[in-house]
Design a protein around this motif. Structure first.
Motif, mmCIF file in Angstrom:
data_model
loop_
_atom_site.group_PDB
_atom_site.id
_atom_site.type_symbol
_atom_site.label_atom_id
_atom_site.label_comp_id
_atom_site.label_asym_id
_atom_site.label_seq_id
_atom_site.Cartn_x
_atom_site.Cartn_y
_atom_site.Cartn_z
ATOM 1 N N PHE A 1 0.815 -1.294 0.024
ATOM 2 C CA PHE A 1 0.114 0.071 0.035
ATOM 3 C C PHE A 1 0.717 1.239 -0.078
ATOM 4 C CE2 PHE A 1 -2.286 3.203 2.577
ATOM 5 C CZ PHE A 1 -3.428 3.393 1.475
ATOM 6 N N ARG A 2 0.431 2.255 -0.948
ATOM 7 C CA ARG A 2 1.332 3.433 -1.113
ATOM 8 C C ARG A 2 2.934 2.864 -1.147
ATOM 9 N NH1 ARG A 2 -1.451 7.571 3.369
ATOM 10 N NH2 ARG A 2 -3.345 7.630 2.284
ATOM 11 N N TYR A 3 3.103 2.272 -2.401
ATOM 12 C CA TYR A 3 4.325 1.729 -2.640
ATOM 13 C C TYR A 3 5.397 2.809 -2.632
ATOM 14 C CZ TYR A 3 8.248 0.121 -5.640
ATOM 15 O OH TYR A 3 9.375 0.221 -6.174
ATOM 16 N N GLY A 4 6.590 2.709 -1.864
ATOM 17 C CA GLY A 4 7.530 3.570 -1.768
ATOM 18 C C GLY A 4 7.823 3.874 -0.228
ATOM 19 N N LEU A 5 8.867 4.699 0.057
ATOM 20 C CA LEU A 5 9.568 5.052 1.262
ATOM 21 C C LEU A 5 8.328 6.179 1.763
ATOM 22 C CD1 LEU A 5 11.527 4.574 3.435
ATOM 23 C CD2 LEU A 5 12.971 6.440 2.449
ATOM 24 N N ASN A 6 7.311 5.823 2.576
ATOM 25 C CA ASN A 6 6.187 6.551 3.016
ATOM 26 C C ASN A 6 6.507 6.939 4.409
ATOM 27 O OD1 ASN A 6 4.503 4.195 3.814
ATOM 28 N ND2 ASN A 6 4.677 4.074 1.595
ATOM 29 N N TYR A 7 5.795 7.722 5.158
ATOM 30 C CA TYR A 7 6.036 7.943 6.449
ATOM 31 C C TYR A 7 5.537 7.010 7.505
ATOM 32 C CZ TYR A 7 7.610 12.607 5.120
ATOM 33 O OH TYR A 7 8.309 13.689 4.361
ATOM 34 N N TRP A 8 4.524 6.604 7.291
ATOM 35 C CA TRP A 8 3.889 5.756 8.412
ATOM 36 C C TRP A 8 4.556 4.540 8.788
ATOM 37 C CZ3 TRP A 8 1.161 6.172 12.368
ATOM 38 C CH2 TRP A 8 0.573 4.764 13.006
ATOM 39 N N PRO A 9 5.014 3.694 7.601
ATOM 40 C CA PRO A 9 5.897 2.473 8.210
ATOM 41 C C PRO A 9 7.188 2.990 8.895
ATOM 42 C CG PRO A 9 4.959 2.359 5.988
ATOM 43 C CD PRO A 9 4.484 3.518 6.313
ATOM 44 N N LEU A 10 7.649 4.148 8.240
ATOM 45 C CA LEU A 10 9.095 4.620 8.652
ATOM 46 C C LEU A 10 8.960 4.898 10.320
ATOM 47 C CD1 LEU A 10 11.944 5.431 8.341
ATOM 48 C CD2 LEU A 10 11.295 7.455 7.482
ATOM 49 N N GLY A 11 7.783 5.520 10.436
ATOM 50 C CA GLY A 11 7.519 5.976 11.942
ATOM 51 C C GLY A 11 7.191 4.913 12.916
ATOM 52 N N ILE A 12 6.477 3.766 12.416
ATOM 53 C CA ILE A 12 6.214 2.501 13.291
ATOM 54 C C ILE A 12 7.767 1.762 13.432
ATOM 55 C CG2 ILE A 12 5.234 0.310 13.191
ATOM 56 C CD1 ILE A 12 3.462 2.778 13.793
ATOM 57 N N THR A 13 8.503 1.807 12.314
ATOM 58 C CA THR A 13 10.060 1.302 12.556
ATOM 59 C C THR A 13 10.655 1.861 13.697
ATOM 60 O OG1 THR A 13 9.726 0.539 10.205
ATOM 61 C CG2 THR A 13 11.963 0.497 11.174
ATOM 62 N N GLY A 14 10.512 3.053 13.387
ATOM 63 C CA GLY A 14 11.247 4.003 14.574
ATOM 64 C C GLY A 14 10.818 3.687 16.185
ATOM 65 N N LEU A 15 9.536 3.354 16.289
ATOM 66 C CA LEU A 15 8.827 3.231 17.369
ATOM 67 C C LEU A 15 8.895 2.009 17.880
ATOM 68 C CD1 LEU A 15 6.586 4.267 19.661
ATOM 69 C CD2 LEU A 15 4.889 3.072 18.022
#
Length: 243
Positions: free
Chosen positions: A126-140
């Motif tokens: 979903f929303r292919y690419g380096l998007n903010y939400w998966p990145l935020g959860i990865t940090g969390l």
């Protein structure tokens, strides 16, 4: 799961620059930990300090490894390759604060993560690419892993309540989790902050309140306090800033 297993085998390892950054971070955090443990009654004893420094190295290594493992595995599960990066200002602030306070205050924010988009592993996402939400959860997930590790030490303290090492390991992971959540690049909290301010407010306030409560109170009570404070801060932020 088969794909994730393959990605872990291929991409989980740390490169030379990361190992160097991790080594510096571990030594600095160990120094901060042991800066108030030079000897009994404020008398510096070299053997006493070296013993505590080595204990601190073990605690720092375990805490940072758990932190990084959680982030790397979750990152790989969503098609991101995670790398650890040293934060020079965090290192310097931690050392200065430890020296000035003589070890009474720990500032544990030695570094953060850099994420690379693995295009071949994100096809169909979903929303292919380096998007903010998966990145935020990865940090969390990194700070959450330290909270989970702190819970383990809290349970061990029930069996051995007089164990100073377990108490310091609990305190170390709580400090590390909270400081990692600061919304300052490249710390973990900055990724979640830019992904969703509402989620960040809840997570940071809940984690901070829960960490303080866990140090003094039981696990169940700490969980209730964390949820209550996080929800209260979330509602206040929404009411005063988002409406």
């Amino acid at each position: 799961m088969h794909n994730l297993s393959y990605q872990i085998k291929k991409y989980f390892s740390f490169n030379e620059a990361e190992l160097r950054a991790l080594g510096i971070s571990i030594l600095v955090m160990a120094f901060i930990y042991s800066s108030a443990k030079g000897g009994p009654e404020d008398v510096f004893v070299a053997t006493y300090w070296v013993k505590n420094f080595l204990i601190a190295v073990v605690i720092s290594t375990l805490s940072l490894f758990v932190h990084q493992t959680a982030q790397r595995v979750l990152g790989l599960s969503v098609g991101f390759r995670v790398e650890y990066r040293l934060w020079l200002y965090g290192i310097l602030i931690g050392l200065v604060v430890a020296i000035i306070s003589k070890g009474a205050i720990w500032f544990l924010a030695p570094g953060g993560i850099l994420v690379y988009h693995m295009a071949g592993h994100r096809i169909g996402s979903f929303r292919y690419g380096l998007n903010y939400w998966p990145l935020g959860i990865t940090g969390l997930v990194g700070p959450l892993a330290n909270i989970a590790l702190a819970l383990v030490f809290k349970l061990l303290l029930v069996v051995s309540p007089e164990n100073i090492v377990l108490l310091d390991a609990l305190k170390f992971n709580l400090y590390f989790a909270v400081f990692s959540m600061l919304p300052v690049p490249p710390l973990d909290g900055s990724h979640l902050f830019f992904a969703s301010r509402m989620t960040y407010i809840f997570a940071f306030c809940a984690m901070t309140a829960g960490a303080i409560a866990m140090f003094f109170l039981g696990i169940f009570v700490s969980l209730l306090i964390a949820i209550a404070v996080g929800a209260g801060c979330w509602f206040a932020y929404y009411w005063f800033y988002e409406v």
